[in-house]
Design a protein around this motif. Structure first.
Motif, PDB file in Angstrom:
ATOM      1  N   LYS A  25       0.777  -1.237   0.000  1.00  0.00           N
ATOM      2  CA  LYS A  25       0.000   0.000   0.000  1.00  0.00           C
ATOM      3  C   LYS A  25       0.816   1.299   0.000  1.00  0.00           C
ATOM      4  O   LYS A  25       0.539   2.229   0.750  1.00  0.00           O
ATOM      5  N   CYS A  27       1.033   4.121  -2.361  1.00  0.00           N
ATOM      6  CA  CYS A  27       0.192   4.526  -3.493  1.00  0.00           C
ATOM      7  C   CYS A  27      -0.048   6.032  -3.452  1.00  0.00           C
ATOM      8  O   CYS A  27       0.025   6.659  -2.403  1.00  0.00           O
ATOM      9  N   CYS A  31      -8.069   4.692  -2.671  1.00  0.00           N
ATOM     10  CA  CYS A  31      -9.419   4.543  -3.240  1.00  0.00           C
ATOM     11  C   CYS A  31     -10.370   3.858  -2.269  1.00  0.00           C
ATOM     12  O   CYS A  31      -9.992   2.900  -1.580  1.00  0.00           O
ATOM     13  N   CYS A  34     -10.470   0.040  -2.891  1.00  0.00           N
ATOM     14  CA  CYS A  34      -9.233  -0.733  -3.023  1.00  0.00           C
ATOM     15  C   CYS A  34      -9.375  -2.122  -2.385  1.00  0.00           C
ATOM     16  O   CYS A  34      -9.790  -2.255  -1.244  1.00  0.00           O
ATOM     17  N   ASN A 107      -3.048   3.714 -11.800  1.00  0.00           N
ATOM     18  CA  ASN A 107      -4.123   4.649 -11.451  1.00  0.00           C
ATOM     19  C   ASN A 107      -4.012   5.951 -12.251  1.00  0.00           C
ATOM     20  O   ASN A 107      -4.744   6.904 -11.977  1.00  0.00           O
TER      21      ASN A 107
HETATM   22  S1  SF4 Z   1      -7.111   0.747  -6.064  1.00  0.00           S
HETATM   23 FE1  SF4 Z   1      -6.535   2.857  -5.625  1.00  0.00          FE
HETATM   24  S2  SF4 Z   1      -5.619   2.786  -3.581  1.00  0.00           S
HETATM   25 FE2  SF4 Z   1      -5.695   0.663  -4.335  1.00  0.00          FE
HETATM   26  S3  SF4 Z   1      -3.689   0.357  -5.267  1.00  0.00           S
HETATM   27 FE3  SF4 Z   1      -5.071   1.034  -6.909  1.00  0.00          FE
HETATM   28  S4  SF4 Z   1      -4.861   3.237  -6.996  1.00  0.00           S
HETATM   29 FE4  SF4 Z   1      -3.970   2.581  -5.044  1.00  0.00          FE
END
Ligand code: SF4
Length: 310
Positions: A25, A27, A31, A34, A107
């Protein structure tokens, strides 16, 4: 192996060997949906979070044995483009294993940068996320670093389209009551038509999310697909709730489609189809009884294999 995982079946990429380029994690976003969990280090800094020479060492030793792999995919615990050594790993794969296509799940937050565009231009398929067209919604659904904005995300995706030849499978994940209003969907759709991705993949919350939120039904996703009207749209997410309503006979058909191609353990089948292992086992028992599939042992793991002409 510390940094590579699988190969695992994925509906979109087939048998995919995963590569993690950041620790758990790390990032640029956090989100709501996630599947990995809440972000522990929210950062916009690009650096070598994981030593890429070690990643390259693992890839070399694994891929030299010529395992069946459809894609090598950068994904995993956080945002892969945060690792400044990404380009070095891509270059290694392209020179040593040019026959294996590379995919990247991102992302989209760093695609506006020159160094990131340079690092990703030889990747075969990029699956960038675009979940919101309005700033307020973006902050709610993606909970990004303070430096990030929708405009920066758009600039990055535009650069990917205009300055590279990679195939773009743009993904939008819809969360109930957050980014599914008509105005939001219309604005997202306008950007999809501007970019013209090879595929627009619409998804929803299918696994336990980091925060307390709900996904959309397939019916609601279908309505979005019709409303936007982009020709290359695919619905890829079916929520657990909807999956559970699937009759066993349909689950059997989907499993058979998978295991006819390659033997696969139960947990990977469940993962690939977005099902619970219990659901898979019920359908598997039926397939075994009908003589359409069989178990084979490999290493210390049991795989399900489709029988020929099943
Ligand atoms: S879903 Fe969102 S929080 Fe999870 S790894 Fe991907 S970009 Fe990051």
């Amino acid at each position: 192996m510390k940094y590579i995982f699988g190969p695992v079946f994925s509906r979109r990429l087939g048998l995919s060997l995963g590569v993690d380029l950041v620790p758990y994690k790390v990032c640029s976003m956090d989100c709501l949906y996630c599947e990995v969990g809440k972000t522990t280090l929210k950062t916009f800094d690009r650096r070598e979070y994981i030593p890429v020479d070690e990643v390259i060492g693992e890839l070399k030793s694994f891929l030299s044995k010529k395992p069946p792999v459809d894609y090598v995919t950068f994904s995993g615990f956080g945002e892969p483009t945060l690792n400044s050594g990404l380009g070095k790993v891509v270059e290694f794969l392209k020179s040593e294993f040019p026959q294996i296509p590379i995919a990247l799940l991102t992302n989209s937050s760093l695609l506006f940068r020159d160094d990131v565009i340079a690092d990703v231009r030889d990747i075969d398929i990029i699956l960038p996320s675009f979940d919101a067209a309005f700033e307020e919604t973006f902050k709610k659904v993606n909970r990004p670093c303070s430096e990030l904005s929708v405009e920066l995300i758009k600039i990055g995706i535009r650069r990917l389209r205009e300055e590279t030849n990679v195939k773009i499978w743009l993904e939008t994940l819809f969360v109930k009551g957050i980014n599914d209003s008509d105005a939001e969907v219309k604005a997202i759709g306008n950007f999809i038509f501007e970019i013209k991705p090879e595929r627009w993949q619409i998804n929803t919350v299918v696994r336990p999310p980091a925060y307390d939120i709900k996904g959309l039904s397939v019916n609601e996703l279908e309505k979005i697909k019709t409303f936007v009207g982009y020709p290359e749209t695919e619905i890829i997410g079916k929520s657990y709730a909807e999956r559970k309503k699937m009759p066993v006979k349909d689950i059997k058909i989907e499993i058979l489609e998978l295991v006819k191609r390659r033997p696969c353990p139960v947990d990977e089948i469940a993962d690939a189809l977005g099902l619970l292992e219990g659901e898979v086992k019920v359908a598997l028992d039926a397939l075994l009884k009908e003589g359409k599939a069989e178990y084979v042992f490999y290493g210390n793991k049991m795989y399900l294999k489709g029988k020929e002409h099943s």
